[in-house]
Write a protein that holds these residues in place. Structure first.
Motif, PDB file in Angstrom:
ATOM      1  N   LEU A 156    -120.757 -43.344  -2.346  1.00  7.50           N
ATOM      2  CA  LEU A 156    -121.605 -43.175  -3.098  1.00  7.50           C
ATOM      3  C   LEU A 156    -121.263 -42.013  -3.921  1.00  7.50           C
ATOM      4  CD1 LEU A 156    -124.140 -44.092  -4.602  1.00  7.50           C
ATOM      5  CD2 LEU A 156    -125.405 -42.756  -3.279  1.00  7.50           C
ATOM      6  N   ALA A 157    -120.970 -40.739  -3.343  1.00 10.11           N
ATOM      7  CA  ALA A 157    -120.579 -39.729  -4.262  1.00 10.11           C
ATOM      8  C   ALA A 157    -119.434 -39.889  -5.073  1.00 10.11           C
ATOM      9  CB  ALA A 157    -120.361 -38.369  -3.189  1.00 10.11           C
ATOM     10  N   VAL A 158    -118.487 -40.516  -4.626  1.00  9.05           N
ATOM     11  CA  VAL A 158    -117.112 -40.791  -5.315  1.00  9.05           C
ATOM     12  C   VAL A 158    -117.786 -41.713  -6.629  1.00  9.05           C
ATOM     13  CG1 VAL A 158    -114.886 -42.104  -5.439  1.00  9.05           C
ATOM     14  CG2 VAL A 158    -115.610 -40.514  -3.633  1.00  9.05           C
ATOM     15  N   HIS A 159    -118.361 -42.907  -6.316  1.00  3.35           N
ATOM     16  CA  HIS A 159    -119.048 -43.604  -7.337  1.00  3.35           C
ATOM     17  C   HIS A 159    -119.571 -42.676  -8.418  1.00  3.35           C
ATOM     18  CE1 HIS A 159    -118.237 -47.127  -5.722  1.00  3.35           C
ATOM     19  NE2 HIS A 159    -118.800 -47.257  -4.746  1.00  3.35           N
ATOM     20  N   MET A 160    -120.367 -41.718  -8.081  1.00  3.60           N
ATOM     21  CA  MET A 160    -121.276 -40.816  -8.913  1.00  3.60           C
ATOM     22  C   MET A 160    -120.196 -39.899  -9.680  1.00  3.60           C
ATOM     23  SD  MET A 160    -124.236 -39.961  -6.481  1.00  3.60           S
ATOM     24  CE  MET A 160    -125.193 -38.973  -7.509  1.00  3.60           C
ATOM     25  N   LEU A 161    -119.059 -39.446  -9.288  1.00  3.26           N
ATOM     26  CA  LEU A 161    -118.151 -38.672  -9.907  1.00  3.26           C
ATOM     27  C   LEU A 161    -117.368 -39.620 -10.943  1.00  3.26           C
ATOM     28  CD1 LEU A 161    -116.823 -36.468  -6.938  1.00  3.26           C
ATOM     29  CD2 LEU A 161    -118.360 -35.924  -8.994  1.00  3.26           C
ATOM     30  N   VAL A 162    -117.258 -40.707 -10.433  1.00  9.89           N
ATOM     31  CA  VAL A 162    -116.569 -41.633 -11.487  1.00  9.89           C
ATOM     32  C   VAL A 162    -117.466 -42.180 -12.641  1.00  9.89           C
ATOM     33  CG1 VAL A 162    -115.796 -44.077 -11.894  1.00  9.89           C
ATOM     34  CG2 VAL A 162    -115.049 -42.767  -9.651  1.00  9.89           C
ATOM     35  N   TRP A 163    -118.588 -42.395 -12.387  1.00 11.44           N
ATOM     36  CA  TRP A 163    -119.525 -42.867 -13.414  1.00 11.44           C
ATOM     37  C   TRP A 163    -120.009 -41.485 -14.488  1.00 11.44           C
ATOM     38  CZ3 TRP A 163    -121.450 -46.885 -15.429  1.00 11.44           C
ATOM     39  CH2 TRP A 163    -122.779 -46.766 -16.153  1.00 11.44           C
ATOM     40  N   VAL A 164    -119.952 -40.242 -13.855  1.00 11.22           N
ATOM     41  CA  VAL A 164    -120.336 -39.329 -15.016  1.00 11.22           C
ATOM     42  C   VAL A 164    -119.229 -39.200 -16.151  1.00 11.22           C
ATOM     43  CG1 VAL A 164    -121.737 -37.948 -13.350  1.00 11.22           C
ATOM     44  CG2 VAL A 164    -119.226 -37.547 -13.446  1.00 11.22           C
ATOM     45  N   GLY A 165    -118.006 -39.595 -15.686  1.00  7.25           N
ATOM     46  CA  GLY A 165    -116.986 -39.667 -16.843  1.00  7.25           C
ATOM     47  C   GLY A 165    -116.951 -40.817 -17.739  1.00  7.25           C
ATOM     48  N   VAL A 166    -117.460 -41.900 -17.588  1.00 10.51           N
ATOM     49  CA  VAL A 166    -117.640 -42.946 -18.348  1.00 10.51           C
ATOM     50  C   VAL A 166    -118.591 -42.866 -19.349  1.00 10.51           C
ATOM     51  CG1 VAL A 166    -118.418 -45.527 -18.295  1.00 10.51           C
ATOM     52  CG2 VAL A 166    -117.194 -44.391 -16.244  1.00 10.51           C
ATOM     53  N   PRO A 167    -118.090 -43.261 -20.444  1.00  8.05           N
ATOM     54  CA  PRO A 167    -119.039 -42.907 -21.790  1.00  8.05           C
ATOM     55  C   PRO A 167    -120.446 -43.436 -22.054  1.00  8.05           C
ATOM     56  CG  PRO A 167    -117.244 -44.146 -22.413  1.00  8.05           C
ATOM     57  CD  PRO A 167    -117.047 -43.732 -21.195  1.00  8.05           C
ATOM     58  N   GLY A 168    -120.537 -44.706 -21.442  1.00  7.30           N
ATOM     59  CA  GLY A 168    -121.776 -45.514 -21.764  1.00  7.30           C
ATOM     60  C   GLY A 168    -122.582 -45.243 -20.471  1.00  7.30           C
ATOM     61  N   THR A 169    -124.118 -45.810 -20.534  1.00  6.67           N
ATOM     62  CA  THR A 169    -124.822 -45.779 -19.558  1.00  6.67           C
ATOM     63  C   THR A 169    -125.367 -47.029 -18.949  1.00  6.67           C
ATOM     64  OG1 THR A 169    -126.598 -46.345 -21.358  1.00  6.67           O
ATOM     65  CG2 THR A 169    -126.139 -43.781 -20.917  1.00  6.67           C
ATOM     66  N   ALA A 170    -126.122 -47.168 -17.958  1.00  5.25           N
ATOM     67  CA  ALA A 170    -126.447 -48.210 -17.268  1.00  5.25           C
ATOM     68  C   ALA A 170    -127.743 -48.810 -17.908  1.00  5.25           C
ATOM     69  CB  ALA A 170    -126.847 -48.033 -15.815  1.00  5.25           C
ATOM     70  N   GLY A 171    -127.572 -49.387 -19.273  1.00  6.60           N
ATOM     71  CA  GLY A 171    -128.931 -49.783 -20.158  1.00  6.60           C
ATOM     72  C   GLY A 171    -129.667 -48.441 -20.341  1.00  6.60           C
ATOM     73  N   ASP A 172    -131.011 -48.634 -19.699  1.00  5.76           N
ATOM     74  CA  ASP A 172    -132.062 -47.573 -20.200  1.00  5.76           C
ATOM     75  C   ASP A 172    -131.987 -46.549 -18.897  1.00  5.76           C
ATOM     76  OD1 ASP A 172    -133.004 -49.435 -18.277  1.00  5.76           O
ATOM     77  OD2 ASP A 172    -135.015 -49.361 -19.346  1.00  5.76           O
TER      78      ASP A 172
END
Length: 347
Positions: A156-172
């Motif tokens: 999960l921590a790796v997923h989060m580190l990947v996600w913060v570098g993605v420009p979009g968001t998860a909807g709202d």
């Protein structure tokens, strides 16, 4: 293996012919190194050559891996965020071509195809770095220790580190908890316990562990999160397709009361018309109130907040009580006789 020379077809646009000629001569990169009109023309020609290769070899494969079957079916079917990724990848491959085509290239498409992966991956890492995220997210040993070396929490921590570098968001939402709930089930085998609420609690636990190194957390989590594009809020709708209005300041029961008065006015007008035709008062009152207050509503009355759990149930439910029916009939007859609009109706 000797790749046969593919002759330039003059049916292609002049700019694309020029691109092929320069590539075959080994001078494409040097000619395109300037910032003038020549580079602009070559970049446009390169885009036309590159985009079908990127879609076929990169975009379609990754959209299928993401489960985006519709996006993978064609360029015009790409969703907005997927289309953004496609354009980023095409831009990266065009830049790679115009920068590194320094040797004679006899088959331009084959040369570009061989470099697709490196060009898109390197560009992706550069974009992550520009946003302040780790270019290659890895779990530091101290963070793994802080998570108790738990297999899922580390993932999960790796997923989060990947996600913060993605420009979009998860909807709202800030984090894509629905997708991670699925990943949790696959990782742990605990499908019943892998719900979004559980994942949200685990995200908070990971964040606590990450904040043990404040400078690291600020640099690689907080800063890239702030760089994310704000989500576009769409109008929410209820199961009937009606817009769900945002809450407004003021008495939360005021709008409910207003709609009840409006429905009461409608009921009185219908009852008055039917009584005027000589229909029995009790039958008319029961039928009309059942019809007007007993149907499915998609406006204010089925939305919180209001002080009553069911503002309509007391009205329709009261029609099963003989004494209440008699009182309601008497009140409505008096209202009709006075010519009121229904504001005085109390059921």
């Amino acid at each position: 293996m000797v790749i046969p020379h593919v002759p330039i077809t003059r049916s292609e646009p002049d700019s694309l012919c020029r691109l092929r000629e320069l590539a075959a001569a080994g001078s494409l990169a040097s000619v395109a190194s300037g910032d003038g009109a020549e580079r602009t023309v070559l970049a446009g020609a390169a885009y036309e050559l590159v985009w079908p290769l990127v879609f076929a070899r990169v975009t379609r494969r990754f959209e299928r891996q993401r489960g985006h079957a519709v996006c993978a079916s064609g360029l015009t079917k790409l969703a907005d965020e997927c289309l953004d990724r496609f354009h980023d990848d095409v831009e990266a491959v065009v830049d790679d071509l115009l920068t590194h085509a320094r040797q004679p290239i006899r088959h331009l498409e084959a040369w570009v195809t061989a470099r697709l992966s490196a060009a898109t991956v390197n560009a992706h890492r550069r974009r992550r770095g520009d946003r302040g995220a780790l270019q290659r997210p890895r779990l530091p040993g101290w963070l793994a220790d802080g998570l108790g070396r738990d297999r899922w929490l580390m993932a999960l921590a790796v997923h989060m580190l990947v996600w913060v570098g993605v420009p979009g968001t998860a909807g709202d939402q800030l984090w894509p908890v629905e997708a991670w709930a699925q990943a949790r089930g696959a990782c742990t085998g605990d499908w019943p316990g892998s719900d979004p609420a559980t994942v949200r609690r685990e995200i908070e636990s990971v964040l606590v562990a990450m904040r043990a190194r404040p400078a690291w957390y600020q640099s690689f989590v907080e800063r890239p999160l702030r760089a994310k594009r704000p989500p576009v809020v769409t109008m929410a709708v209820d199961p009937y397709g009606e817009s769900v209005l945002p809450l407004v300041p003021g008495d939360p029961d005021a709008r409910v009361e207003s709609e009840l008065r409006h429905l009461a006015g409608d009921a009185v007008r219908v009852i008055a018309a039917r009584l005027g035709r000589g229909e029995p008062a009790e039958t008319v009152v029961v039928e009309v109130l059942h019809t007007i207050f007993g149907g499915a509503f998609t406006g204010t009355l089925d939305q919180v907040p209001h002080s009553m759990a069911d503002p309509l149930g007391g009205i329709v439910g009261g029609l099963t009580d003989r004494s209440r029916v008699d009182r309601i009939v008497t009140e409505i007859q008096a209202i009709v006789d006075e010519g009121d609009d229904g504001d005085a109706l109390s059921v």
